[in-house]
Design a protein around this motif. Sequence first.
Motif, PDB file in Angstrom:
ATOM      1  N   ALA A 175       0.806  -1.218   0.000  1.00 58.02           N
ATOM      2  CA  ALA A 175       0.000   0.000   0.000  1.00 58.02           C
ATOM      3  C   ALA A 175       0.842   1.272   0.000  1.00 58.02           C
ATOM      4  N   GLY A 176       2.114   1.174   0.333  1.00 58.52           N
ATOM      5  CA  GLY A 176       2.885   2.414   0.380  1.00 58.52           C
ATOM      6  C   GLY A 176       4.211   2.223   1.053  1.00 58.52           C
ATOM      7  N   ALA A 177       4.787   3.322   1.503  1.00 58.97           N
ATOM      8  CA  ALA A 177       6.144   3.283   2.030  1.00 58.97           C
ATOM      9  C   ALA A 177       6.210   2.552   3.363  1.00 58.97           C
ATOM     10  N   MET A 178       7.300   1.805   3.530  1.00 58.46           N
ATOM     11  CA  MET A 178       7.528   1.085   4.782  1.00 58.46           C
ATOM     12  C   MET A 178       8.797   1.620   5.431  1.00 58.46           C
ATOM     13  N   PHE A 179       8.957   1.309   6.702  1.00 56.24           N
ATOM     14  CA  PHE A 179      10.205   1.626   7.381  1.00 56.24           C
ATOM     15  C   PHE A 179      11.146   0.447   7.211  1.00 56.24           C
ATOM     16  N   ARG A 180      12.293   0.713   6.616  1.00 59.73           N
ATOM     17  CA  ARG A 180      13.251  -0.349   6.376  1.00 59.73           C
ATOM     18  C   ARG A 180      14.071  -0.580   7.647  1.00 59.73           C
ATOM     19  N   PHE A 211      -5.054 -23.107  13.974  1.00 66.27           N
ATOM     20  CA  PHE A 211      -5.869 -22.927  15.177  1.00 66.27           C
ATOM     21  C   PHE A 211      -7.310 -22.493  14.891  1.00 66.27           C
ATOM     22  N   ARG A 212      -7.605 -22.304  13.642  1.00 67.38           N
ATOM     23  CA  ARG A 212      -8.940 -21.918  13.192  1.00 67.38           C
ATOM     24  C   ARG A 212      -9.275 -20.452  13.468  1.00 67.38           C
ATOM     25  N   ASN A 213      -9.400 -20.081  14.758  1.00 71.01           N
ATOM     26  CA  ASN A 213      -9.765 -18.708  15.110  1.00 71.01           C
ATOM     27  C   ASN A 213      -8.621 -18.047  15.858  1.00 71.01           C
ATOM     28  N   VAL A 214      -8.026 -17.045  15.254  1.00 72.69           N
ATOM     29  CA  VAL A 214      -6.892 -16.374  15.897  1.00 72.69           C
ATOM     30  C   VAL A 214      -7.038 -14.863  15.779  1.00 72.69           C
ATOM     31  N   TYR A 215      -6.244 -14.150  16.574  1.00 73.35           N
ATOM     32  CA  TYR A 215      -6.176 -12.702  16.393  1.00 73.35           C
ATOM     33  C   TYR A 215      -4.794 -12.198  16.799  1.00 73.35           C
ATOM     34  N   THR A 216      -4.426 -11.074  16.214  1.00 76.21           N
ATOM     35  CA  THR A 216      -3.208 -10.388  16.610  1.00 76.21           C
ATOM     36  C   THR A 216      -3.623  -9.076  17.245  1.00 76.21           C
ATOM     37  N   PHE A 217      -2.747  -8.494  18.024  1.00 74.35           N
ATOM     38  CA  PHE A 217      -3.006  -7.154  18.572  1.00 74.35           C
ATOM     39  C   PHE A 217      -1.630  -6.570  18.851  1.00 74.35           C
ATOM     40  N   GLY A 218      -1.168  -5.735  17.954  1.00 74.36           N
ATOM     41  CA  GLY A 218       0.187  -5.219  18.121  1.00 74.36           C
ATOM     42  C   GLY A 218       0.420  -3.985  17.291  1.00 74.36           C
ATOM     43  N   PRO A 219       1.617  -3.428  17.448  1.00 73.48           N
ATOM     44  CA  PRO A 219       1.938  -2.215  16.694  1.00 73.48           C
ATOM     45  C   PRO A 219       2.234  -2.517  15.234  1.00 73.48           C
ATOM     46  N   THR A 220       1.845  -1.610  14.370  1.00 78.37           N
ATOM     47  CA  THR A 220       2.143  -1.716  12.944  1.00 78.37           C
ATOM     48  C   THR A 220       2.665  -0.358  12.477  1.00 78.37           C
ATOM     49  N   PHE A 221       3.356  -0.360  11.354  1.00 80.71           N
ATOM     50  CA  PHE A 221       4.111   0.836  10.956  1.00 80.71           C
ATOM     51  C   PHE A 221       3.907   1.156   9.487  1.00 80.71           C
ATOM     52  N   ARG A 222       3.597   2.393   9.213  1.00 81.43           N
ATOM     53  CA  ARG A 222       3.498   2.807   7.815  1.00 81.43           C
ATOM     54  C   ARG A 222       4.121   4.179   7.674  1.00 81.43           C
ATOM     55  N   ALA A 223       5.010   4.295   6.722  1.00 80.60           N
ATOM     56  CA  ALA A 223       5.720   5.576   6.539  1.00 80.60           C
ATOM     57  C   ALA A 223       4.835   6.531   5.742  1.00 80.60           C
ATOM     58  N   GLU A 224       3.645   6.768   6.277  1.00 80.67           N
ATOM     59  CA  GLU A 224       2.683   7.641   5.603  1.00 80.67           C
ATOM     60  C   GLU A 224       3.150   9.080   5.724  1.00 80.67           C
ATOM     61  N   LYS A 225       3.316   9.730   4.595  1.00 89.23           N
ATOM     62  CA  LYS A 225       3.686  11.143   4.620  1.00 89.23           C
ATOM     63  C   LYS A 225       2.443  12.011   4.835  1.00 89.23           C
ATOM     64  N   SER A 226       1.278  11.432   4.530  1.00 87.62           N
ATOM     65  CA  SER A 226       0.042  12.227   4.606  1.00 87.62           C
ATOM     66  C   SER A 226      -0.168  12.744   6.017  1.00 87.62           C
ATOM     67  N   ASN A 227      -0.239  14.036   6.129  1.00 89.07           N
ATOM     68  CA  ASN A 227      -0.338  14.678   7.427  1.00 89.07           C
ATOM     69  C   ASN A 227      -1.815  14.889   7.758  1.00 89.07           C
TER      70      ASN A 227
END
Length: 461
Positions: free
Chosen positions: A168-173, A218-234
């Motif tokens: 979808a867009g820029a990532m942090f390398r 496991f059939r039914n799972v979920y994550t809950f954590g930080p994610t990162f996107r180098a969005e320039k859109s302010n």
Amino acid sequence: TTLVKQIYRDAESFGGKEVKVSGWVRTVRDSKVFGFIELNDGSFFKNIQIVFDESLENFKEITKLSVSSSIVVEGILELTPGAKQPFEIKARKIVIEGTSTPEYPLQKKRHTLEYLRTIAHLRPRSNTFSAVFRVRSLAAYAIHKFFQERGFVYVHTPIITGSDAEGAGAMFRVTTLDLRDTPRTPEGDIDFSQDFFEKETNLTVSGQLEAETFALAFRNVYTFGPTFRAEKSNTARHAAEFWMIEPEVAFADLEDNMRLAEDMVKYIITYVMENAPEEMEFFNKFIDTGLFDRLNNIVNSDFERITYTEAVDILKKSGEKFEYPVEWGMDLQTEHERYITEKVFKKPVFVINYPKDIKAFYMRLNDDGKTVAAMDLLVPGVGEIIGGSQREERLDVLEKRMEELGLKKEDYWWYLELRKYGGTKHSGYGLGFERMIMYLTGMSNIRDVIPFPRTTGNAEF
Ligand code: 4AD
Ligand code: MG
């Protein structure tokens, strides 16, 4: 030491008894012979009133205390029915632990949210942020409770990954730190084969692909954590670091996915309304006076479901002058999303079956060959809070789509194997946690619902 929250929840049983509390001074008022302190002990959104008089040996010092000084108080809890405060503590002894100075930035007067952002280390002490971050904590708990009660397994997906889930867009390398020693190719690029991971890696934009591997076990799972996107859109709704909740369910289609999302959103709202009544009262009174009406309406209504094509028709026929004119095939902008939820339906709306070209590679192709089984949940005031889909489980269709998009099969070999070894229909979605908190509290800027916001140029704290 007694916590102020305990006293509020069970004042009767403390009435007339000796208590010891500790906390930070919010205000001091005094006349010549007695005075009042509004004390916040951190355990609760509300303050407790302390009454003190000149019988205390350090009376003079106490009257001079600056806002935010920390003190320990011993005294009798007196019930004061009919008074503005339901109870107060008549101090017998006040010990000053840490003084403060008149320069303390959070004096009683109202501050703008913009100003408070510049003192992110102190803003949790203000009423607004005390309420926001208590609600944030409770909402996180409600989400775990919702999924755990339904037997979902919590999966910790990696923060550093070698794949790109969204395209979808820029990532942090991610590379190793010593820049002088960073190995370079003859062209001067970073040579990732010599880097720590011996390949190019980035901070994750989504835990979905890894969550899928666990859903197929496991059939039914979920994550809950930080994610990162180098969005320039302010914008007021985008941060470079945000938290995401991503359930993934085997044997579930798009309908099942929407039902889960709707149940979850209602559950979170109900839980927070019940368990943070004082904080929610505050938001309804000072931040967004329509909040309770809106949240109650949501809990009691069925979310709307429309297709992307229907949404485009509605927008085209609206006669509204949008900044971005609507054409089939374009991604819906915030102004369009808000028009649909705020002007047309006045409640949350699932928009499904988006054109494949504006969605990620993994979404399941519909029979029309043009759209995918995607779903976005749009809500009044915020716009998109959830994005999800049924996943493409057909290996040949998935491989064809990846080729079209120029994705290398070698990079996703493990993801493709899920389709070879007992692949099944499965679905999931991502809830943007900060967007959910904005929705819950009426706060209108994402910078004000995450403790230390990461947006362009903003990493001071
Ligand atoms: O729609 P998105 O990009 O979907 C995914 O990442 C999928 N992998 C989720 C899945 O199916 N498991 O992001 C999901 C949600 C958005 O609806 C939005 O609420 C939030 O994440 N989000 C952001 N929140 C704050 N700042 C940003 N830059 C965000 N980008 C997405
Ligand atoms: Mg999305």
